[in-house]
Design a protein around this motif. Structure first.
Motif, PDB file in Angstrom:
ATOM      1  N   ALA A  34       0.772  24.340  14.469  1.00  2.52           N
ATOM      2  CA  ALA A  34       2.125  23.806  14.318  1.00  2.52           C
ATOM      3  C   ALA A  34       2.399  22.740  15.373  1.00  2.52           C
ATOM      4  O   ALA A  34       2.974  21.686  15.071  1.00  2.52           O
ATOM      5  N   GLU A  35       1.963  22.985  16.590  1.00  2.00           N
ATOM      6  CA  GLU A  35       2.150  21.994  17.656  1.00  2.00           C
ATOM      7  C   GLU A  35       1.338  20.728  17.371  1.00  2.00           C
ATOM      8  O   GLU A  35       1.833  19.611  17.536  1.00  2.00           O
ATOM      9  N   ILE A  36       0.117  20.888  16.932  1.00  2.00           N
ATOM     10  CA  ILE A  36      -0.716  19.739  16.567  1.00  2.00           C
ATOM     11  C   ILE A  36      -0.048  18.968  15.429  1.00  2.00           C
ATOM     12  O   ILE A  36       0.004  17.735  15.453  1.00  2.00           O
ATOM     13  N   GLY A  37       0.461  19.683  14.447  1.00  6.34           N
ATOM     14  CA  GLY A  37       1.135  19.050  13.320  1.00  6.34           C
ATOM     15  C   GLY A  37       2.332  18.221  13.768  1.00  6.34           C
ATOM     16  O   GLY A  37       2.514  17.086  13.318  1.00  6.34           O
ATOM     17  N   ARG A  38       3.150  18.767  14.664  1.00  8.79           N
ATOM     18  CA  ARG A  38       4.300  18.023  15.173  1.00  8.79           C
ATOM     19  C   ARG A  38       3.841  16.746  15.878  1.00  8.79           C
ATOM     20  O   ARG A  38       4.420  15.680  15.676  1.00  8.79           O
ATOM     21  N   THR A  39       2.809  16.853  16.678  1.00  9.48           N
ATOM     22  CA  THR A  39       2.298  15.686  17.404  1.00  9.48           C
ATOM     23  C   THR A  39       1.752  14.636  16.448  1.00  9.48           C
ATOM     24  O   THR A  39       2.069  13.446  16.562  1.00  9.48           O
ATOM     25  N   MET A  40       0.935  15.063  15.485  1.00 11.35           N
ATOM     26  CA  MET A  40       0.340  14.110  14.544  1.00 11.35           C
ATOM     27  C   MET A  40       1.414  13.461  13.677  1.00 11.35           C
ATOM     28  O   MET A  40       1.352  12.266  13.397  1.00 11.35           O
ATOM     29  N   LEU A  41       2.408  14.228  13.261  1.00 10.35           N
ATOM     30  CA  LEU A  41       3.481  13.679  12.442  1.00 10.35           C
ATOM     31  C   LEU A  41       4.309  12.675  13.246  1.00 10.35           C
ATOM     32  O   LEU A  41       4.648  11.599  12.754  1.00 10.35           O
ATOM     33  N   SER A  42       4.592  13.001  14.482  1.00 11.16           N
ATOM     34  CA  SER A  42       5.344  12.091  15.327  1.00 11.16           C
ATOM     35  C   SER A  42       4.593  10.767  15.488  1.00 11.16           C
ATOM     36  O   SER A  42       5.176   9.688  15.374  1.00 11.16           O
ATOM     37  N   ARG A  43       3.295  10.838  15.727  1.00 16.58           N
ATOM     38  CA  ARG A  43       2.483   9.617  15.853  1.00 16.58           C
ATOM     39  C   ARG A  43       2.477   8.815  14.554  1.00 16.58           C
ATOM     40  O   ARG A  43       2.564   7.593  14.571  1.00 16.58           O
ATOM     41  N   ALA A  44       2.370   9.510  13.431  1.00 17.03           N
ATOM     42  CA  ALA A  44       2.353   8.827  12.135  1.00 17.03           C
ATOM     43  C   ALA A  44       3.674   8.108  11.886  1.00 17.03           C
ATOM     44  O   ALA A  44       3.695   6.966  11.414  1.00 17.03           O
ATOM     45  N   LEU A  45       4.782   8.766  12.209  1.00 17.22           N
ATOM     46  CA  LEU A  45       6.090   8.149  12.008  1.00 17.22           C
ATOM     47  C   LEU A  45       6.285   6.955  12.927  1.00 17.22           C
ATOM     48  O   LEU A  45       6.883   5.953  12.529  1.00 17.22           O
ATOM     49  N   GLU A  46       5.774   7.045  14.157  1.00 15.73           N
ATOM     50  CA  GLU A  46       5.855   5.914  15.087  1.00 15.73           C
ATOM     51  C   GLU A  46       5.099   4.698  14.539  1.00 15.73           C
ATOM     52  O   GLU A  46       5.476   3.566  14.801  1.00 15.73           O
ATOM     53  N   LYS A  47       4.052   4.955  13.773  1.00 12.12           N
ATOM     54  CA  LYS A  47       3.273   3.866  13.171  1.00 12.12           C
ATOM     55  C   LYS A  47       3.895   3.363  11.875  1.00 12.12           C
ATOM     56  O   LYS A  47       3.368   2.475  11.245  1.00 12.12           O
ATOM     57  N   GLY A  48       4.999   3.975  11.461  1.00  9.92           N
ATOM     58  CA  GLY A  48       5.672   3.544  10.248  1.00  9.92           C
ATOM     59  C   GLY A  48       5.153   4.181   8.973  1.00  9.92           C
ATOM     60  O   GLY A  48       5.465   3.727   7.875  1.00  9.92           O
ATOM     61  N   GLU A  49       4.373   5.235   9.095  1.00 10.28           N
ATOM     62  CA  GLU A  49       3.871   5.929   7.904  1.00 10.28           C
ATOM     63  C   GLU A  49       4.991   6.711   7.232  1.00 10.28           C
ATOM     64  O   GLU A  49       5.992   7.055   7.852  1.00 10.28           O
ATOM     65  N   LYS A  50       4.825   6.990   5.959  1.00  9.70           N
ATOM     66  CA  LYS A  50       5.827   7.717   5.186  1.00  9.70           C
ATOM     67  C   LYS A  50       5.996   9.144   5.715  1.00  9.70           C
ATOM     68  O   LYS A  50       5.009   9.834   5.941  1.00  9.70           O
ATOM     69  N   PRO A  51       7.234   9.597   5.872  1.00  8.27           N
ATOM     70  CA  PRO A  51       7.448  10.959   6.377  1.00  8.27           C
ATOM     71  C   PRO A  51       7.014  12.037   5.398  1.00  8.27           C
ATOM     72  O   PRO A  51       6.665  13.132   5.803  1.00  8.27           O
TER      73      PRO A  51
END
Length: 101
Positions: A34-51
């Motif tokens: 879950a922690e890894i998921g939060r980190t990876m999702l945050s990075r993806a959103l910072e790059k402008g990827e679809k939520p």
């Protein structure tokens, strides 16, 4: 102590965890994922990827057996944001056990 590996998968990428982590049990591995998921999702959103893009973490034991498969995405309430202080903005996750029918 068992070792777990956390492979990250999207529609376009598959990142293999070659190091793994020693954790006491599957519950601790789930929390770590879950922690890894939060980190990876945050990075993806910072790059402008679809939520709402498909993302998952495959938890594999030291024998290579998949023990959990966790799907996660950003909350639709405020796309593009993640804030640990506001649970509504944290990624939603679905836990899927590979042994489920």
């Amino acid at each position: 102590m068992p070792k777990f590996f956390f492979h990250y998968r999207t529609d376009d990428d598959f990142v293999v965890d070659e190091i793994g982590q020693d954790l006491p049990d599957i519950d601790a591995a789930h929390e770590q994922a879950a922690e890894i998921g939060r980190t990876m999702l945050s990075r993806a959103l910072e790059k402008g990827e679809k939520p709402n893009a498909a993302r998952c973490i495959e938890i594999v034991d030291d024998k290579g057996v998949e023990v959990l498969y966790i799907v996660f995405w950003a909350s639709a309430s405020k796309p593009g944001t993640l804030d640990a202080e506001e649970p509504a903005q944290a990624p939603d996750a679905a836990l899927i056990s590979p042994t489920s029918p």
